[in-house]
Scaffold this active site. Structure first.
Site, PDB file in Angstrom:
ATOM      1  CE  LYS A 129     -32.028  13.434  17.009  1.00 54.27           C
ATOM      2  NZ  LYS A 129     -30.905  13.242  17.946  1.00 54.27           N
ATOM      3  CG  ASP A 169     -29.055  15.566  15.691  1.00 57.42           C
ATOM      4  OD1 ASP A 169     -28.763  14.882  16.668  1.00 57.42           O
ATOM      5  OD2 ASP A 169     -28.867  15.162  14.524  1.00 57.42           O
TER       6      ASP A 169
HETATM    7  N1  GLU Z   1     -29.078  15.611  19.392  1.00 59.36           N
HETATM    8  C1  GLU Z   1     -28.384  15.196  20.569  1.00 59.36           C
HETATM    9  C2  GLU Z   1     -28.436  13.684  20.684  1.00 59.36           C
HETATM   10  O1  GLU Z   1     -28.412  13.005  19.676  1.00 59.36           O
HETATM   11  C3  GLU Z   1     -28.830  15.943  21.820  1.00 59.36           C
HETATM   12  C4  GLU Z   1     -30.281  15.857  22.154  1.00 59.36           C
HETATM   13  C5  GLU Z   1     -30.721  16.752  23.314  1.00 59.36           C
HETATM   14  O2  GLU Z   1     -29.901  17.429  23.900  1.00 59.36           O
HETATM   15  O3  GLU Z   1     -31.927  16.737  23.580  1.00 59.36           O
HETATM   16  O4  GLU Z   1     -28.452  13.111  21.745  1.00 59.36           O
END
Ligand code: GLU
Length: 447
Positions: A129, A169
């Site tokens: 992340k 996100d």
């Molecule tokens: N931010 C999204 C999540 O919390 C998607 C992450 C992604 O597609 O890599 O899962």
């Protein structure tokens, strides 16, 4: 939430000491550990191999300066992060969040959750992340572009299509992904699937935009079907009005529900006739406006400032805004108003007190790492398309997404049953997500 297993208890005390200023991260670890006690009793080999000790420590945590120049020619400095938490199942994968609240605790809690979520998708995705404490609100397109370019100038050296694949996100949507992708390509002289959530003209996947919200509703359908019912005819309240909320509302409506409320950080709207999604998209996606503007388009709707959205009586509640937005008191009100199911579209939106209240009152409850996994799952499908230089039809991607959400539901239910946790989906998601990562870590030796 208590941890009784002596090994996990000691380990958690140590984690508290080492991460003393990280409440959100500790909250996420405590939740996972309390579900995993049953695994710790059954699988001493995992304790001996130090799996629990290792899984809570990121493989790599990067923090960096992001310096950029605003429209008034003032130099601005933000802090950027990328946590590369676990690569046992695949390249690190997870979104980037731009929000003033971003700090190491929030990035680590999100990265930790992502490990298990990505594992549940059944695809080969590790957990990561990233983000920055940059506030896109009120910034011009030029400022957002320069910020994204500065952010990627540092991040580029740490990521790659087979190393780490970021996505969007909160605060990072199609516009930001475009700027980030352009800068990566410029720096590395490489056109690869290094980011997901890309525009359709340059390697994005159909359904990715809709995937988290659609997937959430597919999961809710499975959950309701277990009680012989469905979304048809249900009153649904959805917090947030970003990408997840909008497409959850769209799919819930298509499945016959009536979505009566949506919110943003300033307040919420109630439209008893069912929210007009064309209006919401115009306000949020085109004009980047505030939800309060809804009443200018739909005069019969009400706008209420503040955080009271959970007071709106409903059958199904979908918290799709942000972490810790639904507290114990809100949960009690939902119970009192006859709500039958709550599914998390955001990451960890319900506090531990709220989750306890749902469980005590027999409300169906879906944790985000299972119910919002459709977004990252479709990112995995975008990676597969990019790797083969192909793109699939909307129907093909949507069909795979539905199958993935059904499998996640089935696997969570089975893991909960296998470990004596009844139909508790929190336990099921944590156990099923963890076991796959743990087996991969065992096989790969101590790292
Ligand atoms: N931010 C999204 C999540 O919390 C998607 C992450 C992604 O597609 O890599 O899962």
């Amino acid at each position: 939430m208590t941890i009784q297993h002596p090994y996990l208890q000691n380990l958690f005390a140590d984690i508290q000491k080492r991460n003393a200023n990280e409440p959100e991260f500790l909250q996420a670890v405590a939740e996972v550990f309390s579900s995993l006690e049953v695994v710790a009793y059954k699988r001493p080999d995992l304790l001996e191999a130090g799996i629990f000790d290792r899984i809570v420590e990121p493989e790599r945590m990067i923090s960096f300066r992001v310096a950029w120049v605003d429209d008034a020619n003032t130099v601005r400095v933000n802090r950027g992060y990328r946590v590369q938490f676990n690569s046992a199942l695949g390249p690190y994968k997870g979104g980037i969040r731009f929000h003033p609240s971003v700090n190491a605790s929030i990035i680590k809690f999100l990265g930790f959750e992502q490990i298990f979520k990505n594992s549940l998708t059944g695809l080969l995705l590790g957990g990561g992340k990233g983000g920055a404490d940059f506030d896109p609100k009120g910034k011009s397109d030029g400022e957002v572009m320069r910020f994204c370019q500065a952010f990627m100038t540092e991040l580029a050296r740490h990521i790659g299509a087979h190393t780490d694949v970021p996505a969007g996100d909160i605060g990072v949507g199609a516009r930001e992904i475009g700027f980030l992708f352009g800068q990566y390509k410029r720096l590395q002289n490489e056109f690869t699937g290094v980011l997901t959530g890309k525009g359709l003209t340059y390697g994005g996947s159909l359904v990715r935009k809709e995937a988290t919200g659609y997937g959430l509703c597919y999961f809710v359908q499975e959950m309701l079907a277990s009680k012989g019912t469905s979304l048809a005819g249900k009153r649904v309240v959805i917090s947030g009005s970003g990408n997840v909320a909008i497409y959850a509302a769209e799919k819930a409506t298509a499945l016959g529900a009536c979505v009566i409320a949506l919110s943003d950080s300033s307040g919420y709207i109630v439209d008893p006739k069912g929210v007009n999604l064309a209006v919401i998209k115009e306000i949020k996606e085109v004009r980047r406006g505030r939800i309060s503007e809804y009443t200018q388009y739909v005069p019969h709707a009400e706008y209420h400032p503040g955080f009271g959205i959970w007071n709106v009586p409903c059958d199904v509640a979908l918290p799709c805004a942000t972490q810790n937005e639904l507290h114990g008191e809100d949960a009690a009100v939902l119970v009192k108003n006859g709500c039958i199911a709550v599914a998390e579209g955001a990451n960890m939106p319900c506090t531990p007190e709220a989750v306890d209240i749902f469980h005590e009152n027999g409300i169906l409850f879906a944790p985000g790492k299972a119910s919002n996994a459709g977004g990252v799952a479709t990112s995995g499908l975008e990676m597969a398309q990019n790797a083969s230089f192909l793109s699939w039809s909307f129907e093909e991607v949507d069909c795979r997404l539905q199958q993935i959400m059904k499998n996640i539901y089935k696997n969570c239910r089975k893991a909960a049953e296998d470990y004596g946790c009844g139909d508790n989906l929190v336990a099921g998601a944590n156990i099923a997500g963890f076991l796959k990562v743990a087996e991969a870590m065992l096989a790969q030796g101590v790292f």
